[in-house]
Design a protein around this motif. Structure first.
Motif, short mmCIF file in Angstrom:
data_model
loop_
_atom_site.label_atom_id
_atom_site.label_comp_id
_atom_site.label_asym_id
_atom_site.label_seq_id
_atom_site.Cartn_x
_atom_site.Cartn_y
_atom_site.Cartn_z
N ILE A 81 53.33 -4.77 -20.96
CA ILE A 81 53.85 -3.53 -21.55
C ILE A 81 53.88 -2.47 -20.45
CG2 ILE A 81 53.55 -1.82 -23.37
CD1 ILE A 81 51.54 -4.04 -24.59
N ALA A 82 55.07 -2.01 -20.12
CA ALA A 82 55.20 -1.05 -19.02
C ALA A 82 55.44 0.36 -19.54
CB ALA A 82 56.34 -1.46 -18.10
N HIS A 83 54.85 1.30 -18.84
CA HIS A 83 55.07 2.72 -19.08
C HIS A 83 55.39 3.36 -17.73
CE1 HIS A 83 53.53 3.78 -23.21
NE2 HIS A 83 53.23 2.50 -23.14
N LYS A 84 56.24 4.36 -17.76
CA LYS A 84 56.41 5.19 -16.58
C LYS A 84 55.08 5.89 -16.38
CE LYS A 84 60.90 4.85 -15.63
NZ LYS A 84 61.75 5.77 -14.94
N ALA A 85 54.73 6.20 -15.14
CA ALA A 85 53.48 6.89 -14.88
C ALA A 85 53.68 7.87 -13.73
CB ALA A 85 52.36 5.91 -14.55
N LEU A 86 52.96 8.97 -13.80
CA LEU A 86 53.03 10.02 -12.79
C LEU A 86 51.82 9.91 -11.88
CD1 LEU A 86 54.28 12.70 -11.73
CD2 LEU A 86 52.84 13.86 -13.42
N TYR A 87 52.06 9.77 -10.57
CA TYR A 87 50.97 9.76 -9.59
C TYR A 87 50.41 11.17 -9.51
CZ TYR A 87 48.77 9.97 -5.03
OH TYR A 87 47.88 10.19 -4.01
N ILE A 88 49.11 11.31 -9.63
CA ILE A 88 48.48 12.63 -9.60
C ILE A 88 47.72 12.85 -8.29
CG2 ILE A 88 46.78 14.14 -10.72
CD1 ILE A 88 47.70 12.98 -13.36
N SER A 89 46.80 11.93 -7.93
CA SER A 89 46.01 12.13 -6.72
C SER A 89 45.34 10.84 -6.28
CB SER A 89 44.95 13.21 -6.96
OG SER A 89 44.02 12.75 -7.93
N GLY A 90 44.79 10.90 -5.06
CA GLY A 90 44.02 9.79 -4.52
C GLY A 90 44.77 9.03 -3.45
N ALA A 91 44.00 8.47 -2.52
CA ALA A 91 44.55 7.60 -1.48
C ALA A 91 44.35 6.17 -1.94
CB ALA A 91 43.83 7.84 -0.15
N ILE A 92 45.39 5.38 -1.89
CA ILE A 92 45.33 4.01 -2.41
C ILE A 92 44.33 3.17 -1.61
CG2 ILE A 92 46.62 1.86 -2.72
CD1 ILE A 92 49.07 3.60 -3.37
N GLN A 93 43.39 2.57 -2.33
CA GLN A 93 42.42 1.61 -1.79
C GLN A 93 42.51 0.36 -2.66
OE1 GLN A 93 38.66 3.62 -1.91
NE2 GLN A 93 39.23 5.10 -0.35
N LEU A 94 42.87 -0.75 -2.07
CA LEU A 94 43.16 -1.97 -2.83
C LEU A 94 41.91 -2.76 -3.19
CD1 LEU A 94 46.31 -3.10 -0.84
CD2 LEU A 94 46.22 -1.78 -2.96
N VAL A 95 41.86 -3.29 -4.43
CA VAL A 95 40.78 -4.14 -4.91
C VAL A 95 41.33 -5.52 -5.25
CG1 VAL A 95 39.05 -4.46 -6.73
CG2 VAL A 95 39.44 -2.19 -5.76
N ASP A 96 42.30 -5.60 -6.18
CA ASP A 96 42.88 -6.88 -6.62
C ASP A 96 44.16 -7.24 -5.88
OD1 ASP A 96 40.90 -7.53 -8.41
OD2 ASP A 96 41.93 -6.70 -10.14
N HIS A 97 44.55 -6.42 -4.94
CA HIS A 97 45.79 -6.63 -4.19
C HIS A 97 45.47 -6.64 -2.70
CE1 HIS A 97 46.97 -4.73 -8.05
NE2 HIS A 97 47.93 -5.63 -7.99
N ASP A 98 46.36 -7.25 -1.91
CA ASP A 98 46.16 -7.24 -0.46
C ASP A 98 47.21 -6.41 0.27
OD1 ASP A 98 48.38 -8.92 -0.53
OD2 ASP A 98 47.31 -10.69 0.16
N GLU A 99 48.17 -5.89 -0.48
CA GLU A 99 49.20 -5.06 0.13
C GLU A 99 49.87 -4.23 -0.97
OE1 GLU A 99 53.18 -5.57 2.94
OE2 GLU A 99 51.83 -7.28 2.65
N PHE A 100 50.36 -3.06 -0.59
CA PHE A 100 51.17 -2.26 -1.51
C PHE A 100 52.32 -1.66 -0.71
CE2 PHE A 100 48.57 1.07 0.32
CZ PHE A 100 49.41 2.17 0.37
N ARG A 101 53.36 -1.31 -1.42
CA ARG A 101 54.51 -0.67 -0.79
C ARG A 101 55.15 0.29 -1.77
NH1 ARG A 101 57.49 -5.25 2.54
NH2 ARG A 101 55.73 -5.92 3.79
N TRP A 102 55.75 1.33 -1.22
CA TRP A 102 56.64 2.22 -1.97
C TRP A 102 58.04 1.78 -1.58
CZ3 TRP A 102 54.98 5.52 -5.61
CH2 TRP A 102 53.65 5.93 -5.58
#
Length: 129
Positions: A81-102
């Motif tokens: 189930i997907a919802h749009k979401a607004l990024y508010i704050s924080g620097a991404i630190q991965l736990v269950d992932h090994d990479e992220f991209r915009w």
């Protein structure tokens, strides 16, 4: 059926956040829209906000419903189930992932997504056309 919340987070540059499942996790190596399993009596919006805090160390505000897909992975069936979401704050630190991209919507097709996420990828790509 396991219910899972997913966040479609778009930044001010029009890029969408995606993350790759790390080795040792189900669907390892596949890309997804970040999120996680709903806990008992938890709303999808609360789940998305909690999971992004726990898995990426960022604060988001879940917004409008984007859609739902059901997928049978054999041993487990999920309803994503997907919802749009607004990024508010924080620097991404991965736990269950090994990479992220915009990435821009038109770039989504270059990534190998988990099957349950594919309908959202296709919808996002159509919206950019």
């Amino acid at each position: 059926m396991i219910e899972v919340g997913a966040a479609i987070i778009e930044n001010t540059a029009g890029e969408i956040l995606i993350a790759r499942r790390r080795s040792g996790k189900s669907q390892a190596g596949l890309w997804e829209f970040p999120g996680g399993k709903l806990e008992e009596n938890e709303s999808v919006e609360s789940c998305i906000e909690r999971e992004l805090r726990e898995e990426m160390n960022i604060e988001v505000r879940a917004g409008a419903w984007y859609g739902a897909n059901e997928f049978d992975y054999g041993a487990v069936q999920i309803r994503l189930i997907a919802h749009k979401a607004l990024y508010i704050s924080g620097a991404i630190q991965l736990v269950d992932h090994d990479e992220f991209r915009w990435v821009r919507r038109e770039e989504l097709g270059a990534f190998h997504f988990a099957p349950a996420d594919v309908p959202f990828v296709e919808r996002l790509q159509k919206e950019s056309a």
